[in-house]
Write an enzyme that holds these catalytic residues in place. Sequence first.
Site, PDB file in Angstrom:
ATOM      1  N   ARG A   1       1.275 -17.020  -6.190  1.00  0.00           N
ATOM      2  CA  ARG A   1       0.585 -17.548  -5.007  1.00  0.00           C
ATOM      3  C   ARG A   1       1.596 -17.844  -3.908  1.00  0.00           C
ATOM      4  O   ARG A   1       1.316 -17.649  -2.723  1.00  0.00           O
ATOM      5  CB  ARG A   1      -0.216 -18.798  -5.362  1.00  0.00           C
ATOM      6  CG  ARG A   1      -0.813 -19.497  -4.141  1.00  0.00           C
ATOM      7  CD  ARG A   1      -1.875 -20.527  -4.500  1.00  0.00           C
ATOM      8  NE  ARG A   1      -1.538 -21.349  -5.635  1.00  0.00           N
ATOM      9  CZ  ARG A   1      -0.723 -22.414  -5.603  1.00  0.00           C
ATOM     10  NH1 ARG A   1      -0.124 -22.760  -4.475  1.00  0.00           N
ATOM     11  NH2 ARG A   1      -0.495 -23.113  -6.699  1.00  0.00           N
TER      12      ARG A   1
ATOM     13  N   TYR B   1     -14.668 -11.346  18.750  1.00  0.00           N
ATOM     14  CA  TYR B   1     -15.253 -10.946  17.469  1.00  0.00           C
ATOM     15  C   TYR B   1     -16.116 -12.076  16.909  1.00  0.00           C
ATOM     16  O   TYR B   1     -15.737 -13.251  16.940  1.00  0.00           O
ATOM     17  CB  TYR B   1     -14.138 -10.578  16.493  1.00  0.00           C
ATOM     18  CG  TYR B   1     -14.584 -10.456  15.060  1.00  0.00           C
ATOM     19  CD1 TYR B   1     -15.614  -9.584  14.694  1.00  0.00           C
ATOM     20  CD2 TYR B   1     -13.986 -11.216  14.062  1.00  0.00           C
ATOM     21  CE1 TYR B   1     -16.031  -9.490  13.388  1.00  0.00           C
ATOM     22  CE2 TYR B   1     -14.394 -11.122  12.748  1.00  0.00           C
ATOM     23  CZ  TYR B   1     -15.429 -10.259  12.416  1.00  0.00           C
ATOM     24  OH  TYR B   1     -15.845 -10.172  11.111  1.00  0.00           O
TER      25      TYR B   1
ATOM     26  N   ASP C   1      -5.008 -10.684  18.723  1.00  0.00           N
ATOM     27  CA  ASP C   1      -5.638  -9.920  17.658  1.00  0.00           C
ATOM     28  C   ASP C   1      -5.455  -8.448  18.007  1.00  0.00           C
ATOM     29  O   ASP C   1      -6.097  -7.932  18.927  1.00  0.00           O
ATOM     30  CB  ASP C   1      -7.116 -10.294  17.559  1.00  0.00           C
ATOM     31  CG  ASP C   1      -7.844  -9.568  16.431  1.00  0.00           C
ATOM     32  OD1 ASP C   1      -7.373  -8.509  15.995  1.00  0.00           O
ATOM     33  OD2 ASP C   1      -8.914 -10.050  16.013  1.00  0.00           O
TER      34      ASP C   1
ATOM     35  N   LYS D   1      -8.750  -2.933   8.376  1.00  0.00           N
ATOM     36  CA  LYS D   1      -9.149  -1.896   9.310  1.00  0.00           C
ATOM     37  C   LYS D   1      -8.119  -0.764   9.360  1.00  0.00           C
ATOM     38  O   LYS D   1      -7.885  -0.099   8.361  1.00  0.00           O
ATOM     39  CB  LYS D   1      -9.403  -2.526  10.682  1.00  0.00           C
ATOM     40  CG  LYS D   1     -10.287  -3.784  10.647  1.00  0.00           C
ATOM     41  CD  LYS D   1     -11.627  -3.590   9.969  1.00  0.00           C
ATOM     42  CE  LYS D   1     -12.614  -4.720  10.194  1.00  0.00           C
ATOM     43  NZ  LYS D   1     -12.223  -6.037   9.668  1.00  0.00           N
TER      44      LYS D   1
END
Length: 384
Positions: A54, A107, A179, A204
């Site tokens: 982690r 978004y 972004d 994406k």
Amino acid sequence: MTDGPDTRGFATRAIHAGQEPDPETGAVILPIHTSTTFAQDTVGEPRGPFDYSRAGNPTRAVVEAALASLEGGTFGRSFASGMAAIDTALRSLVRPGDHVVLPNDVYGGTFRLLDKVFTEWGVSYTLAPVGDVDAMSAAITPATKIVWIETPTNPLLSVADIAAIADVAHAANAKLVVDNTFASPYLQQPLALGADVVMHSTTKYLGGHSDVIGGALVTDDGDLAERFEFLQKSAGAVPGPFDSYLLLRGMKTLAVRMEQHCSNAESVAAQLDGHRQVSQVIYPGLDSHPGHAVAARQMRRFGGMVSVRLAGGRDAAIALCERTKIFTLAESLGGVESLIEHPAVMTHASAAGSTAAPPDDLVRISVGIEDIDDLLADLDQALA
């Protein structure tokens, strides 16, 4: 590799940055390290740089080095999703009473997070058009800590002048977060234009094959990188080794994929521009786009996303989405396959009723890398 900045070309870095052959076996493709924990020779002294996955994992570390290289940045941090990356950036930079400036066509997921979650903790926001530097400047208040932009925006493909907005944000002692999901680091590198942080949904274009969920933050600011890393470890929204491997594999072909995405999108935009069923084609590569000159200056090419408004309104938009055969009706974007969707009902439904809501006659098209003649024929038959 030598010390100092990696001056090799983009496609070379996409394949090799942080990915030298395995020193023990000579494997050209690095192994996937699935171990959750790592042996310690003495108490509190691991054998290497990792103790628990982690907090850090060898496969993830390679991805983060590659992400930083592709964005021309110093520090890369990867996350379990784009939304996890957005959440980490916000929690690292704002506190109760602080203010954020957002695009007025931001978004839907970003809007939902600010509007439904962070406002409960006393964070406020203002929406402003990213294509208008003066409007973005006017939206800044003494409490503003972040100017958050997308360019091109999702789904209206508005273009922001990154360098100009960076100047405005920094004059107000605010950080500029960009972004960069729609452009990808191949087409645009915001850090070089003055941004403090670059965010990606690596789901994406960076992943590129619609088979992995992920997010990333890249910065040159060591203090911010430490905050991001602390929240990676403390909140735990990190990608697993298999996700990291898939992202790394996708990134290797980013340059060639983006070239084909862009070429196909240019053809789609040209065909739809002036079509009797289409009232407007929104694509930064068209001279008619208000941000065309800025996009030409700060982007390598104009991207693989095309948005269109239908002359017949909402019903015509939905009909187009449902009639295509090669363009798959689905959310998301940036994969090798072409997708089509109705933002008002699908990806941006959470913005309904707000000024961030997209028009209901809008269709968003993620143009894939199929044969362009097949794509154009599919749109023709769907609009007939």
